[in-house]
Scaffold this motif. Sequence first.
Motif, PDB file in Angstrom:
ATOM      1  N   UNK A  21      48.649  24.262  33.983  1.00  0.00           N
ATOM      2  CA  UNK A  21      47.568  23.676  34.543  1.00  0.00           C
ATOM      3  C   UNK A  21      47.312  23.391  36.045  1.00  0.00           C
ATOM      4  N   UNK A  22      46.399  23.876  36.507  1.00  0.00           N
ATOM      5  CA  UNK A  22      46.035  23.328  38.031  1.00  0.00           C
ATOM      6  C   UNK A  22      44.813  22.573  38.142  1.00  0.00           C
ATOM      7  N   UNK A  23      44.963  21.203  38.117  1.00  0.00           N
ATOM      8  CA  UNK A  23      43.843  20.348  38.043  1.00  0.00           C
ATOM      9  C   UNK A  23      42.955  20.519  39.509  1.00  0.00           C
ATOM     10  N   UNK A  24      41.757  20.527  39.503  1.00  0.00           N
ATOM     11  CA  UNK A  24      41.079  20.639  40.876  1.00  0.00           C
ATOM     12  C   UNK A  24      41.474  21.854  41.789  1.00  0.00           C
ATOM     13  N   UNK A  25      41.353  22.899  41.368  1.00  0.00           N
ATOM     14  CA  UNK A  25      41.775  24.236  41.725  1.00  0.00           C
ATOM     15  C   UNK A  25      41.167  24.341  43.204  1.00  0.00           C
ATOM     16  N   UNK A  26      40.191  24.003  43.496  1.00  0.00           N
ATOM     17  CA  UNK A  26      39.358  24.499  44.892  1.00  0.00           C
ATOM     18  C   UNK A  26      39.416  25.954  45.027  1.00  0.00           C
ATOM     19  N   UNK A  27      40.148  26.313  46.116  1.00  0.00           N
ATOM     20  CA  UNK A  27      40.248  27.724  46.463  1.00  0.00           C
ATOM     21  C   UNK A  27      41.216  28.640  45.672  1.00  0.00           C
TER      22      UNK A  27
ATOM     23  N   UNK B  33      47.018  28.039  41.664  1.00  0.00           N
ATOM     24  CA  UNK B  33      47.132  28.807  40.421  1.00  0.00           C
ATOM     25  C   UNK B  33      47.384  30.291  40.935  1.00  0.00           C
ATOM     26  N   UNK B  34      46.810  30.701  42.016  1.00  0.00           N
ATOM     27  CA  UNK B  34      46.713  32.163  42.331  1.00  0.00           C
ATOM     28  C   UNK B  34      48.270  32.320  42.923  1.00  0.00           C
ATOM     29  N   UNK B  35      48.874  31.552  43.713  1.00  0.00           N
ATOM     30  CA  UNK B  35      50.287  31.578  44.266  1.00  0.00           C
ATOM     31  C   UNK B  35      51.102  31.761  42.991  1.00  0.00           C
TER      32      UNK B  35
ATOM     33  N   UNK C 227      30.993  24.242  40.840  1.00  0.00           N
ATOM     34  CA  UNK C 227      30.992  25.661  40.261  1.00  0.00           C
ATOM     35  C   UNK C 227      31.219  26.447  41.581  1.00  0.00           C
ATOM     36  N   UNK C 228      30.907  26.163  42.847  1.00  0.00           N
ATOM     37  CA  UNK C 228      30.951  26.969  44.063  1.00  0.00           C
ATOM     38  C   UNK C 228      32.726  27.012  44.307  1.00  0.00           C
ATOM     39  N   UNK C 229      33.344  26.105  44.098  1.00  0.00           N
ATOM     40  CA  UNK C 229      34.818  26.175  44.304  1.00  0.00           C
ATOM     41  C   UNK C 229      35.274  27.277  43.397  1.00  0.00           C
ATOM     42  N   UNK C 230      34.858  27.319  42.005  1.00  0.00           N
ATOM     43  CA  UNK C 230      35.385  28.148  41.088  1.00  0.00           C
ATOM     44  C   UNK C 230      35.011  29.532  41.540  1.00  0.00           C
ATOM     45  N   UNK C 231      33.917  29.832  41.832  1.00  0.00           N
ATOM     46  CA  UNK C 231      33.616  31.190  42.400  1.00  0.00           C
ATOM     47  C   UNK C 231      34.761  31.653  43.659  1.00  0.00           C
ATOM     48  N   UNK C 232      34.746  30.747  44.391  1.00  0.00           N
ATOM     49  CA  UNK C 232      35.815  31.231  45.499  1.00  0.00           C
ATOM     50  C   UNK C 232      37.080  31.416  44.801  1.00  0.00           C
ATOM     51  N   UNK C 233      37.664  30.721  43.981  1.00  0.00           N
ATOM     52  CA  UNK C 233      38.911  30.693  43.349  1.00  0.00           C
ATOM     53  C   UNK C 233      38.823  31.943  42.507  1.00  0.00           C
TER      54      UNK C 233
ATOM     55  N   UNK D  75      44.955  40.199  42.241  1.00  0.00           N
ATOM     56  CA  UNK D  75      45.304  41.126  40.997  1.00  0.00           C
ATOM     57  C   UNK D  75      45.772  40.176  39.879  1.00  0.00           C
ATOM     58  N   UNK D  76      45.449  38.560  40.064  1.00  0.00           N
ATOM     59  CA  UNK D  76      45.852  37.781  39.012  1.00  0.00           C
ATOM     60  C   UNK D  76      44.647  37.338  38.051  1.00  0.00           C
ATOM     61  N   UNK D  77      43.473  37.709  38.173  1.00  0.00           N
ATOM     62  CA  UNK D  77      42.406  37.257  37.463  1.00  0.00           C
ATOM     63  C   UNK D  77      42.446  37.028  35.942  1.00  0.00           C
ATOM     64  N   UNK D  78      43.139  38.220  35.607  1.00  0.00           N
ATOM     65  CA  UNK D  78      43.447  38.281  33.935  1.00  0.00           C
ATOM     66  C   UNK D  78      44.223  37.220  33.447  1.00  0.00           C
ATOM     67  N   UNK D  79      45.302  36.465  34.382  1.00  0.00           N
ATOM     68  CA  UNK D  79      45.955  35.715  33.788  1.00  0.00           C
ATOM     69  C   UNK D  79      45.639  34.113  34.395  1.00  0.00           C
ATOM     70  N   UNK D  80      44.465  33.863  34.689  1.00  0.00           N
ATOM     71  CA  UNK D  80      44.414  32.512  35.109  1.00  0.00           C
ATOM     72  C   UNK D  80      42.766  32.409  34.441  1.00  0.00           C
TER      73      UNK D  80
END
Length: 296
Positions: free
Chosen positions: A124-130, A134-136, A153-159, A167-172
């Motif tokens: 779990x990545x709390x307050x993910x920002x960009x 989680x991506x790393x 929601x703006x931050x989540x769009x960037x994330x 290439x990791x959207x399917x795992x987060x």
Amino acid sequence: MTPKAWCIKALLKTATDYLAEKGIENARLNAEVLLAYQLHTKRISLYLNFDQPLTEKEVSGYRDLIRRRLKREPLQYITGIQEFWSLTFSVNPHVLIPRPETEILVDQAVSLAGTLKEAPLRVLDLGTGSGVISVSMAKAVPEALLFATDLSEGALRVARENATKHGVLDRIQFLQGDLFELFSVQKPVFHLIASNPPYVCTHEFQDLSPEVALHEPRLALDGGKDGMHFLEKIICQAPQFLRPGGWLLLEMSPYQVEKAIFVMAQTGVYQNETKIEDYSHRQRVVMAQLKPNGNI
């Protein structure tokens, strides 16, 4: 009268001198990054083409970028990118600009992931920002399933954009909400919880650089009176969501480390509390393991 013809070398020198005169630190670096961005090239190419003449359009566009920088808009927001953990991330004013200190947290999280044998590993990545944490981690630990939350929601769009880029959207799974409110306490599921929460003391904002105070999202920075508001909440609530033996990792100010260790001790459910130094040899990350019966 014919307008002055600029070449790369002359324009860089003029811009560097002007930025320095206006109090911009690392003026040469700023001038180079912005010109490379304007010309859609790499900084090294500027040196290989010092005598290249520039068009009026290129010079005019560069002047606009310099004006933005003089208003103390961060370089990363102008170019829209920031390097982190040898990866390139998109950034904009909806998200905090990733700092090298957070790489220390990622390094520790990846190392710990290698010691946790349960599968699938849930992080779990709390307050993910960009989304840099989680991506790393998704890139480094292919077997991990990751959850990333943020109030913005703006931050989540960037994330999501960054997760797609790498290439990791399917795992987060990206979720909008405040800290742990989206999760049930009935069954702790996370092996590892990592967070770079807001930890700047409210009264310290007057001392921040204009780049930070005027342009970066206060929501991602303000940690309350002593900067401990979110750190304390996470430390006290995390045991309800960690599996026995799971780990909590937090980035914070060096001045908050001992307070965080004290709060952990007060809960009575953590063990193996560890302080990790950043690249400047200042304590920056605190991690602790939940005792086998910590969430009973």
